[in-house]
Design a protein around this motif. Structure first.
Motif, PDB file in Angstrom:
ATOM      1  N   SER A  29       2.409  88.616  36.717  1.00 22.09           N
ATOM      2  CA  SER A  29       1.009  90.135  35.577  1.00 22.09           C
ATOM      3  C   SER A  29       1.198  89.545  35.046  1.00 22.09           C
ATOM      4  N   TRP A  32      -1.703  86.502  35.293  1.00 29.02           N
ATOM      5  CA  TRP A  32      -2.851  87.166  35.022  1.00 29.02           C
ATOM      6  C   TRP A  32      -4.057  88.057  34.209  1.00 29.02           C
ATOM      7  N   LYS A  35      -4.678  84.771  32.160  1.00 26.93           N
ATOM      8  CA  LYS A  35      -6.282  84.602  32.897  1.00 26.93           C
ATOM      9  C   LYS A  35      -7.503  85.488  32.704  1.00 26.93           C
ATOM     10  N   HIS A  36      -7.318  86.696  32.723  1.00 26.55           N
ATOM     11  CA  HIS A  36      -8.610  87.720  32.363  1.00 26.55           C
ATOM     12  C   HIS A  36      -8.712  87.765  30.745  1.00 26.55           C
TER      13      HIS A  36
END
Length: 152
Positions: A29, A32, A35-36
């Motif tokens: 989590s 990610w 990454k976003h």
């Protein structure tokens, strides 16, 4: 006594497996989220460069708007105290943080200003993510390049 020792042993094995799964979920989590955040930062840089390109035709000023955007957005990646340097000239610039991860800048942005009349601007953002469980040796996250396609 033998039953109690067996229970403790079984609990310790199950606990290790459950904690490994839990830490893996937390690590993924966080990865990610980073990454976003990198993609959002690249989009914001290009949008602000496009706005600045409408106000001026100076490439250094447009690159400086990208630098200011990166400084403001670095808090998304827990780098709010970092200083950034910008290098380059002409239509190509590199922005790097002074904070190092795994021997290289933790956050870097590559800015390309090709044709101001057509609004041909692009940005790519690199972030070196190093985790606590899965990605201990680090993993590089790249955003793009994100290109400007809007013409106001």
């Amino acid at each position: 006594m033998k039953k109690q020792a067996q229970n403790i042993l079984e609990f310790s094995f199950v606990f290790i497996i459950i904690m490994s799964i839990f830490l893996s979920i937390v690590e993924l989590s966080l990865y990610w989220r980073a990454k976003h955040s990198v993609v959002n930062i690249a989009n914001e840089i290009v949008a602000n460069m496009q706005i600045e390109a409408q106000n001026t035709k100076s490439m250094p000023r447009i690159a400086n708007s990208a630098l200011q955007t990166l400084k403001k957005s670095s808090g998304l990646l827990n780098l709010e105290g970092s200083n950034f340097t910008i290098t380059g000239n002409g239509g190509s610039y590199t922005i790097s943080s002074n904070f190092q991860k795994l021997g290289k800048p933790a956050l870097r942005a590559f800015i390309s200003i090709n044709n101001l009349e057509k609004g041909d601007l692009s940005a790519g953002v690199f972030y070196t993510y190093s985790g606590i469980f899965l990605y201990q040796k680090g993993r590089e996250i790249f955003s793009g390049p994100i290109q400007s396609v809007q013409k106001f």
